[in-house]
Each structure stands twice: as C-alpha cells, then as structure tokens.
Write a protein that holds these residues in place. Structure first.
Motif, mmCIF file in Angstrom:
data_model
loop_
_atom_site.group_PDB
_atom_site.id
_atom_site.type_symbol
_atom_site.label_atom_id
_atom_site.label_comp_id
_atom_site.label_asym_id
_atom_site.label_seq_id
_atom_site.Cartn_x
_atom_site.Cartn_y
_atom_site.Cartn_z
ATOM 1 N N MET A 118 -41.018 -17.941 17.703
ATOM 2 C CA MET A 118 -42.214 -17.150 17.983
ATOM 3 C C MET A 118 -42.279 -15.923 17.069
ATOM 4 O O MET A 118 -43.357 -15.540 16.624
ATOM 5 N N VAL A 119 -41.129 -15.327 16.787
ATOM 6 C CA VAL A 119 -41.101 -14.189 15.859
ATOM 7 C C VAL A 119 -41.512 -14.662 14.465
ATOM 8 O O VAL A 119 -42.282 -13.988 13.770
ATOM 9 N N ALA A 120 -41.030 -15.835 14.060
ATOM 10 C CA ALA A 120 -41.399 -16.387 12.749
ATOM 11 C C ALA A 120 -42.916 -16.583 12.668
ATOM 12 O O ALA A 120 -43.551 -16.210 11.672
ATOM 13 N N LEU A 121 -43.489 -17.153 13.708
ATOM 14 C CA LEU A 121 -44.939 -17.347 13.745
ATOM 15 C C LEU A 121 -45.669 -16.004 13.687
ATOM 16 O O LEU A 121 -46.636 -15.837 12.941
ATOM 17 N N ASN A 122 -45.193 -15.047 14.459
ATOM 18 C CA ASN A 122 -45.786 -13.715 14.481
ATOM 19 C C ASN A 122 -45.789 -13.099 13.081
ATOM 20 O O ASN A 122 -46.789 -12.521 12.647
ATOM 21 N N GLU A 123 -44.694 -13.230 12.362
ATOM 22 C CA GLU A 123 -44.603 -12.696 10.999
ATOM 23 C C GLU A 123 -45.649 -13.345 10.093
ATOM 24 O O GLU A 123 -46.313 -12.664 9.307
#
Length: 193
Positions: A118-123
């Motif tokens: 989810m952090v990767a997607l957010n970035e």
C-alpha cells in the motif's frame, strides 16, 4: 484500506506515460514538493521502485535499508530507460501473491507485506500527481487507488511524515484533491504559483 492486493501497474504506467513529455529543460523545474526539482523527483521514483521491488521479493539490502531521499536524488543519464525498467520490475514483483504476505523491509522499516504494498502504491499515486503537475500534464487515477491512498494517509493522523502536514480541503472535495491534500500537497498547485 483494501485488504486485497492491488495491481500497481496502472499507477506505474501513468508515470511512464508522462516521461515522453519531460524534456531535459524541465528537469530543473519545481514540483509540488518544496525544494524538489523534476529531476530529483524522477531519481526518487526510480530509487523507490527498486526499493519496493526488493521489498516485494523479500530481498533486504541497500535499497530497502534506507528511504531514497527525494531532495538529494541524482538522476542518471540513462533515466529514460532505467526508470521505466525499474517501474516494470516493481509492478512484476508486487504481482506475486506472497509479496503481500508476511513481513518485509522498506525505507529502513520492517513492516507487513500488505502495508508495504500500500505504501508502494501511495508513492506511485502521489509522485505521479507531482510529476503531472510539475510538467503541465493531466492526471487521473483509479478510484480504488485513490481510496487506498487516502485511507493509508488518514491512518497517520496529523503526523506530517513522510510527505508533510495535511493540507485542509473541504470534506466534499474531489477524491483526488482529498488524497493529495492528505499527502501534504496543495491540490491547486501550479508551476510558478
């Protein structure tokens, strides 16, 4: 946040599609991230793509042990080839079901694979918007990606890390505006404003 793994490809493709409109003269231009140029932003995106690829693969090492600095990123001369390749590698790694399971490491922090994804997607979503705004390109994102980005950032409360303090917007503002504002960006940001 969605509990099902999401496909990061649409967000990565959106960034890759923007690269053709980024000429060398634009690399020194400002972005919505204070003090960050387009070139530094692109270097950061490439670094995070490698780091999150390795996080998905559960391969700890230099890329996963520290967060790539957006302010000090140095864009390599072959970025038009290496950046899309890094994004492709990241997308492929997060398609593996076990990437979203167990524990991994990203940005020097141990965290569950689901959270790292989810952090990767957010970035990708936030920095894709940054790049579009800085280079005068349109930006849209999948509703599911925006909702997950907003939920992830809302879980941080008013903590300004890592993107800066949330920017106030109306509760009924468009979903994209609410997501980028929660990520510390002014939805109405324009180059030179």
């Amino acid at each position: 946040m969605d509990t099902q793994p999401l496909d990061l490809e649409p967000a990565a493709r959106r960034i890759t599609a923007q690269l053709d409109a980024v000429d060398d003269a634009a690399l020194g231009a400002a972005t919505p991230c204070p003090g960050v140029t387009v070139g530094a932003l692109l270097a950061h995106i490439e670094g995070l793509a490698v780091a999150f690829r390795d996080a998905a693969r559960k391969e700890p090492g230099p890329a996963t042990d520290s967060a790539p600095s957006v302010e000090t990123g140095v864009l390599g001369s072959g970025w038009r080839t290496t950046l899309p390749a890094a994004l492709d590698g990241m997308v492929a790694a997060w398609r593996a079901p076990d990437a979203w399971e167990g524990m991994t490491r990203a940005g020097g922090v141990d965290l569950p694979g689901q959270v790292a994804g989810m952090v990767a997607l957010n970035e990708l979503v936030l920095h894709g918007w940054d790049l579009a705004k800085a280079t005068g390109q349109p930006f849209d994102a999948d509703e599911a990606h925006l909702r997950n980005t907003l939920a992830l950032l809302a879980d941080q409360g008013d903590d300004p890390a890592p993107f800066g303090p949330p920017v106030p917007v109306a509760d009924d503002a468009p979903l994209l505006d609410r997501a980028v504002a929660r990520g510390g960006r002014r939805p109405d940001w324009r180059p030179g404003a």
